[in-house]
Write an enzyme that holds these catalytic residues in place. Structure first.
Site, mmCIF file in Angstrom:
data_model
loop_
_atom_site.group_PDB
_atom_site.id
_atom_site.type_symbol
_atom_site.label_atom_id
_atom_site.label_comp_id
_atom_site.label_asym_id
_atom_site.label_seq_id
_atom_site.Cartn_x
_atom_site.Cartn_y
_atom_site.Cartn_z
ATOM 1 N N GLU A 1 11.828 49.245 -9.162
ATOM 2 C CA GLU A 1 11.152 48.029 -8.738
ATOM 3 C C GLU A 1 9.991 48.375 -7.828
ATOM 4 O OE1 GLU A 1 14.073 45.500 -6.928
ATOM 5 O OE2 GLU A 1 15.186 45.189 -8.807
ATOM 6 N N HIS B 1 13.615 40.069 -8.715
ATOM 7 C CA HIS B 1 14.708 40.265 -7.751
ATOM 8 C C HIS B 1 14.732 39.131 -6.721
ATOM 9 C CE1 HIS B 1 17.356 43.660 -5.919
ATOM 10 N NE2 HIS B 1 17.889 42.466 -5.686
#
Length: 396
Positions: free
Chosen positions: A258, A281
């Site tokens: 990420e 997220h």
């Protein structure tokens, strides 16, 4: 004392620490290992979310660090064994964003069942396609929950209230809520459930937990959600099963890699795949959840720093320590026989009176909080620190 808060911790956490007299520094993004070590010079408390990795090297380089707050659920980004060995307390927020994650899961199940993202994309492209083909109500359909902890069990209750039939599988023996049915095996769950939602933790053993084999066992045209951890799912395998039509839709909120900060740079094989919802997220990222997490974790950090309370610590023995009336000694040590007797002997030899004493152990670690009548001499502190079992000794 000084606190460093990274990754856009909610102002509720900043305000709580500031109101209790801490000097708080905030940074919007995550830090790499070298930058984190440099930033932690002279810092007592560290607050992070999921993208800052607190490695054994970091912990070894910053011996003055006293506690780490994970302003999220997971703590796999923190080297917990190394933190314990260094005497650094770790806290998280295991319950504060549960409802937010559950609501996103429900919303995504409905969105996938109705192909809302596909309709939305066509409408934005100026295309009007009114059809019921492939769209379904979720009432009466079966939801399989893998991992029946705080989030999985609450998702079970909410989904059932919407008319879904709930099945779950967990390696731990969990009590079924409502009319949910426990499955004895993952294979039993996959053979029956029309929607699968993962709610497992990010421990190393769960890496690659869900791949080609598990997808192949799912019912044809099933829906799939991963709002847990990016490492648990083989994304390439998910893409293959989506492209083949075996999986009818997916919602993914977490990814193995990420970006460290907001902006361009996100890449995934799932980008552009029909009926796939990708979110950055944000399952627990609501204003309500982040406010609760901010105040909860900041409160735990402050309570530990000020009076030694370790209730709900992830790695240290749980001691409920109220604010001391006089002086307080916090002694973290290896859990071996005779440590408490040695501590009491040292205090007695130096004429130090104990007014209260609380001991707890967890695995190989013991933690005792002692309330002392009067002052604590430097000689007492030196003797306690000199004990071969001592990990960390502090006086407040």
């Amino acid at each position: 004392m000084k606190a460093l808060l990274l990754e856009n911790i909610h102002p509720s956490g900043i305000n709580l620490l500031t109101s209790r007299g801490y000097e708080v520094t905030t940074l919007p993004g995550a830090l790499g290992e070298d930058d984190l070590i440099a930033a932690l010079e002279g810092v007592d408390l560290l607050g992070i979310r999921s993208n800052t990795m607190v490695t054994p090297r970091v912990l070894e380089a910053v011996p003055d660090l006293r506690a780490i707050g994970a302003f999220c659920i997971g703590t796999n980004q923190i080297a917990l064994d190394a933190a314990t060995a260094a005497g650094v307390a770790v806290f998280n927020a295991p319950y504060s964003n549960t409802r937010s994650v559950v609501e996103l899961a429900i919303g995504e199940i409905i969105a996938m069942a109705r192909h809302l993202t596909d309709h939305n994309a066509r409408m934005h492209a100026g295309e009007w396609v009114k059809t019921a083909k492939g769209s379904h109500e979720i009432r009466g359909r079966s939801l399989g929950i893998v991992g029946y902890g705080n989030i999985g069990s609450q998702l079970s209750v909410v989904a059932e209230s919407l008319g879904m039939r709930v099945l779950f599988y967990d390696i731990v023996d969990r009590l079924a809520l409502g009319n949910a049915r426990r499955c004895d095996s993952l294979e039993e769950l996959l053979a029956e459930a029309e929607t699968i939602s993962l709610h497992v933790d990010g421990r190393a053993a769960n890496r690659g937990f869900w791949g080609d084999h598990e997808f192949s066992l799912m019912r044809p045209r099933a829906l799939f959600l991963n709002l847990s951890r990016g490492i648990v799912v083989d994304t390439a395998a998910l893409k293959r099963h989506l492209d083949s039509g075996h999986i009818a839709g997916a919602a993914v909120d977490v990814f193995e890699t990420e970006p460290k900060k907001n902006g361009p740079g996100f890449e995934s094989p799932l980008c552009g795949t029909p009926n796939v919802i990708l979110t950055p997220h944000v399952a627990g990222s609501t204003e309500e959840a982040q406010e609760n997490i901010g105040s909860f974790v900041a409160g735990k950090l402050s309570d530990y720093a000020e009076n030694g309370s370790t209730v709900l610590s992830v790695n240290l023995p749980p001691v409920q320590a109220q604010r001391p009336g006089a002086r307080r000694i916090m002694h973290l040590h290896r859990n071996v026989p005779g440590v408490l007797a040695t501590i009491n002997t040292i205090l007695a030899e130096h004429g130090t009176n104990i007014e209260g004493q609380t001991l707890a152990t967890r695995g190989q670690t013991g933690y005792v909080v002692l309330d002392i009548g009067g002052e604590v001499s430097d000689a007492v502190v030196a003797a306690l620190k000199a004990m071969p079992e001592a990990i960390r000794v502090e006086v407040r």
